[in-house]
Design an enzyme around this catalytic site. Structure first.
Site, mmCIF file in Angstrom:
data_model
loop_
_atom_site.group_PDB
_atom_site.id
_atom_site.type_symbol
_atom_site.label_atom_id
_atom_site.label_comp_id
_atom_site.label_asym_id
_atom_site.label_seq_id
_atom_site.Cartn_x
_atom_site.Cartn_y
_atom_site.Cartn_z
ATOM 1 N N PHE A 290 0.992 -1.276 0.080
ATOM 2 C CA PHE A 290 -0.012 0.107 0.061
ATOM 3 C C PHE A 290 0.818 1.256 -0.124
ATOM 4 O O PHE A 290 0.333 2.190 -0.408
ATOM 5 C CB PHE A 290 -0.695 -0.088 1.200
ATOM 6 C CG PHE A 290 -2.223 -0.608 1.510
ATOM 7 C CD1 PHE A 290 -3.081 -0.727 0.329
ATOM 8 C CD2 PHE A 290 -2.368 -1.813 2.343
ATOM 9 C CE1 PHE A 290 -4.208 -1.625 0.364
ATOM 10 C CE2 PHE A 290 -3.357 -2.543 2.505
ATOM 11 C CZ PHE A 290 -4.477 -2.446 1.536
ATOM 12 N N SER A 321 -2.241 -6.679 -6.748
ATOM 13 C CA SER A 321 -2.206 -5.384 -6.053
ATOM 14 C C SER A 321 -2.542 -5.742 -4.607
ATOM 15 O O SER A 321 -3.194 -6.964 -4.331
ATOM 16 C CB SER A 321 -3.149 -4.216 -6.423
ATOM 17 O OG SER A 321 -4.454 -4.815 -6.127
ATOM 18 N N ASP A 322 -2.570 -4.725 -3.443
ATOM 19 C CA ASP A 322 -3.131 -5.108 -2.287
ATOM 20 C C ASP A 322 -4.673 -4.603 -2.269
ATOM 21 O O ASP A 322 -5.017 -3.905 -3.301
ATOM 22 C CB ASP A 322 -2.308 -4.395 -1.156
ATOM 23 C CG ASP A 322 -2.704 -4.954 0.136
ATOM 24 O OD1 ASP A 322 -3.835 -5.754 0.343
ATOM 25 O OD2 ASP A 322 -1.961 -5.015 1.248
ATOM 26 N N PHE A 323 -5.343 -4.849 -1.560
ATOM 27 C CA PHE A 323 -7.040 -4.513 -1.355
ATOM 28 C C PHE A 323 -7.095 -3.091 -1.699
ATOM 29 O O PHE A 323 -6.944 -2.011 -1.132
ATOM 30 C CB PHE A 323 -7.359 -4.899 0.073
ATOM 31 C CG PHE A 323 -8.776 -5.114 0.037
ATOM 32 C CD1 PHE A 323 -9.386 -6.300 0.345
ATOM 33 C CD2 PHE A 323 -9.757 -4.039 -0.208
ATOM 34 C CE1 PHE A 323 -10.628 -6.403 0.477
ATOM 35 C CE2 PHE A 323 -11.191 -4.300 0.020
ATOM 36 C CZ PHE A 323 -11.643 -5.558 0.030
ATOM 37 N N GLY A 324 -7.665 -2.684 -3.286
ATOM 38 C CA GLY A 324 -8.214 -1.618 -3.526
ATOM 39 C C GLY A 324 -7.003 -0.563 -3.750
ATOM 40 O O GLY A 324 -7.266 0.826 -3.850
#
Ligand code: BGC
Length: 806
Positions: A290, A321-324
């Site tokens: 992130f 990717s990481d979340f969102g």
């Protein structure tokens, strides 16, 4: 950042030209051509080329597999390719969601490549049938899940597992986790988290191996080997996902998702090696982080995602990717729209979009308008398909639904208990207060009355720690349960009082706790943090003392003067200065998993001798953070200054605090045993070695002339058998850059009977002794090395050797 090369190219892995080696070669050539009479030594010997770097995971690189990938890719439409790059959560959210849960149509239309948080054979098969039976090319879904320290059988949290200094154990527990996950239809685990964490304020320190690069790299390898084995295609193998790339564990001020800013030297020397170790062990996937790193969000950073990961490390798996996080590029201020965010992330090297829903909604337009080359989408799709083929999903997309429902069998419990026992760290074990005799621990089995006090004594959910996947808190045995069993059997009276809650101001329960403690011969206080509320993601703290009014309870009970032991259940090093000074015995239990109670009881009663060592430094005060043992030197070290009082004169202008000593409360690598160990006879195979010899290829067999062999003797000088984690540290001086005051470069668990002595051996070769110079090249220079061997980062057995310039 002189060498920070930002390239935005997407291509198959290759090795970048080794500039310094070329320069070196040119210099030597010049010397030869120019007929120089004196030999110019090549100080900066470059890391030898290692053939295996070409394909860290041979399965993903295999020709047969890649032919299948190309053949499928050739048949896919642009939209179908983009579908493979799209991932949704169909369960728990750890960030803003897409507000949709109707994935069936998207899956049938080939617009989803992966789902996560869908658990269980029936559920995963249901989604899989849609993909395989209705999807355009029958491409199976890949199901991911946060299996961090067990899937159904929950083992100690990763920080605890690191305290074992036992990679073989970690490999074993991750293999069990892989098997359980695979039974549940999950073939992809979002683990290991290998972010170096030097700041206990950061809640996710619990998810990794702590502060040390060498230990962290050993653990990283072990997780990957446990999850993937030697063959991703086995039905009980799962793809590992190394996260969070890169340097997520160093947010400013320990605040979650915050900026990371560090020199490239520190990045390469301290933070990157565990990720690289995991890649070299064959990890099939990587999750981007992130955080921004040196001004660029990790989700859109071609330097880490392409230059390092693809070009230097030859990684051929996929990056998610990481979340969102792709959408978050807008908040970072580097993308004005979702489309820009998607383009930046994909071109930087993020292949799959977790939960931003931006690849699916913007990439086709970008390609059609010419803003994004189709080849970039093709390459990302290739990487995703490679992993799916390697896992055998095309041939075996479904899981057997007839598996008997999960039960924590005696075998699984035995492993969970053995694992937990290795992870507990005995921090203090003093003599009992007068008039009692002996040390507080182990507790005599004949003790008539024991008081167990504290909000963590009987909390099943906390025993599992954060990220407990599909684990059931009901499977956890608490300390109260375990002690009750023992006491019933031994005829001991057990008095239990909760005393307080983890987070409250009310001292209503104190009175009962005091009554119980007064009646007892031994008092056990089970205090610490709430695992779900205070540890793991988004759990940064500005205070590291015992939360709520637990410190008051601790002091009230300890001041009664009974033999008292503090058992800490927590996810991070806490600042327990008062306890360290006043409570006679302290056991760091972390969150030990489903067998928490029995494991802690085994140690408290001496059935098992503690052997865990700290993977992260304990501070005296939160203001010391980030605090870690392998600091760089200062020009004004305070080593010989009395720091126990504020400065009075000339003792002021040193690198020190004026209100606290510099030293940690408990150092890295520290942990006591019920026996004692003595180190002696530290010897080196040679006290001088040439940089040329050290720089011979490290693959395959070493020649002993090309390395330093370190030997020492460890003796069990106490009354009982025990296991010691012997540790090797070095310090390098005289080179072109500063090197840490100490660095771990080897460890071994050694089990010794009372009176027994064993010889331990370590090897120091190129990989251990080389470091990055200012050109970001790993070098051996003519320098001096100090070597220590002992039971913690304060080891005192010392010797030295030199590296000469020939
Ligand atoms: C975490 C990741 C995790 C992902 C999926 C994120 O919030 O940072 O570590 O794997 O969620 O659950």
């Amino acid at each position: 950042m002189s060498k920070r090369r930002r390239v935005i190219t997407i291509h198959l892995p290759h090795r970048e030209p080794a500039v310094p080696a070329v320069l070196t070669f040119a210099l030597v050539l010049l010397g030869v051509i120019g007929g120089l009479s004196s030999y110019v030594p090549d100080w900066n010997v470059k890391e030898p080329a290692t053939p295996s770097i070409q394909a860290p995971n041979e399965q993903l690189a295999s020709r047969a597999l890649n032919e299948r990938v190309e053949s499928l890719l050739g048949k896919m439409t642009l939209e179908e390719k983009i579908g493979q790059l799209t991932q949704y959560s169909a369960g728990t959210m750890t960030g803003p969601g897409t507000a949709r849960n109707d994935y069936n149509d998207l899956i049938a239309g080939g617009q989803v490549g992966s789902l996560f948080n869908v658990v269980g054979a029936r559920l995963t098969n249901r989604f899989q049938r849609i993909a395989v039976e209705k999807g355009p090319h029958h491409i199976p879904l890949l199901f991911g899940y946060d299996v961090i320290h067990g899937e159904r059988t929950i083992f100690p949290v990763p920080l605890a597992l690191a305290s074992s200094f036992d990679p073989a154990l970690v490999q074993q527990v991750s293999h069990v986790a892989a098997t359980e996950a695979a039974d549940d239809g999950i073939r992809w685990v979002f683990s290991p988290m290998v972010d170096i964490a030097r700041d206990a304020r950061w809640g996710r320190i619990t998810e990794g191996a702590g502060e040390d690069t060498y230990l962290g790299s050993a653990m990283a390898r072990a997780y990957v080997q446990g999850y993937q084995g030697n063959d991703l295609g086995r039905p009980d193998s799962v793809a590992a996902c190394v996260k969070h790339f890169a340097a997520y564990g160093a947010p400013n001020a320990g605040r979650e998702y915050n900026t990371v800013d560090m020199s490239e030297l520190t990045l390469r020397q301290v933070y990157l090696p565990p990720y690289h170790a995991a890649i070299k062990a064959g990890a099939a996937t990587v999750m981007s982080a992130f955080n921004p790193l040196n001004g660029v969000p990790a989700t859109a950073d071609p330097f880490t995602l392409t230059t390092i990961l693809r070009n230097e490390w030859n990684f051929s798996g996929m990056v998610v990717s990481d979340f969102g996080a792709i959408k978050e590029l807008i908040a970072h201020g580097v993308a004005s729209t979702g489309a820009v965010a998607a383009r930046k992330a994909l071109t930087a090297g993020v292949d799959m979009d977790m939960m931003s829903d931006l690849y699916r909604t913007t990439l086709a337009d970008l390609v059609n308008s010419g803003e994004l080359p189709q080849s970039v989408v093709d390459e990302a799709t290739r990487r995703v398909l490679r992993v799916k083929f390697a896992l055998g999903l095309f041939d075996h997309p479904y899981v057997d639904e007839s598996h008997t429902p999960y039960v924590a069998t005696p075998e699984k419990r035995a492993l969970a208990r053995a694992a937990a026992e290795e992870t507990l760290v005995l921090l203090k074990n003093d003599a009992k207060p007068i008039p009692f005799a002996g040390n507080v621990l182990p507790i005599a089995k004949s003790t008539p009355t024991i008081a167990l006090i504290g909000p963590l004594a009987d909390s099943q959910v906390d025993m599992l720690g954060s990220w407990s996947a599909a684990g059931d808190p009901g499977d956890a045995v608490t300390l109260l349960n375990a002690l009750q069993d023992r006491c019933n059997w031994a005829g001991t009276k057990l008095l239990y009082a909760r005393g307080t809650e983890i987070l409250t101001d009310s001292d209503e329960g104190f009175a009962d706790a005091v009554v119980a403690a007064k009646k007892a011969d031994v008092v056990i206080l089970a205090l610490g943090e709430s695992a779900p509320k205070m540890t793991g993601e988004s759990s940064s703290l500005t205070r590291l003392d015992l939360p709520g009014n637990q410190e008051d309870l601790l002091e009230t009970i300890t001041n009664l003067g009974k033999p008292t032991v503090l058992v800490l259940f927590d996810g991070r090093p806490l600042a327990i200065k008062w306890a360290a000074a006043h409570v006679p015995a302290i056991l760091e239990a972390w969150y030990p998993g489903i067998e928490a109670g029995p494991a802690v009881a085994d140690i408290l009663f001496g059935d098992v001798n503690p052997s865990g060592k700290l993977p992260a430094t304990f501070p005296r005060a939160v203001g010391q953070e980030p605090l870690f043992y392998n600091q760089l030197p200062t020009g004004r070290p305070a080593d010989d200054i009395d720091l126990s009082h504020p400065p009075t004169g000339a003792d002021k202008y040193f690198s020190r605090y004026i209100d606290e000593t510099n030293a940690p409360l408990f150092p890295f690598g520290f942990g006591l045993s019920y026996t004692t160990f003595n180190y002696s006879n530290l010897k080196l195979s040679q006290t001088s070695i040439s940089s040329t010899a050290l720089s011979q290829p490290t693959q395959g067999h070493f020649l002993s002339a090309n390395r330093i062999e370190v030997t020492a003797e460890v003796k069990n000088t106490g009354p009982v058998a025990g296991t010691e984690v012997a540790q090797l540290y070095i310090r390098n001086t005289g080179g072109s850059v500063e090197e840490p005051v100490r660095e771990l470069k080897g460890f071994q668990r050694v089990t010794l009977a009372p009176g027994e002595t064993k010889q331990i051996e370590f090897t120091l070769g190129f990989d251990d002794l080389s470091y990055y110079n200012l050109e970001m090249t790993r070098v051996i220079e003519p320098t001096q090395y100090q070597v220590w061997v002992g039971g913690s980062s304060l080891a005192t057995q010392e010797t030295e050797f030199e590296v000469t310039g020939e």
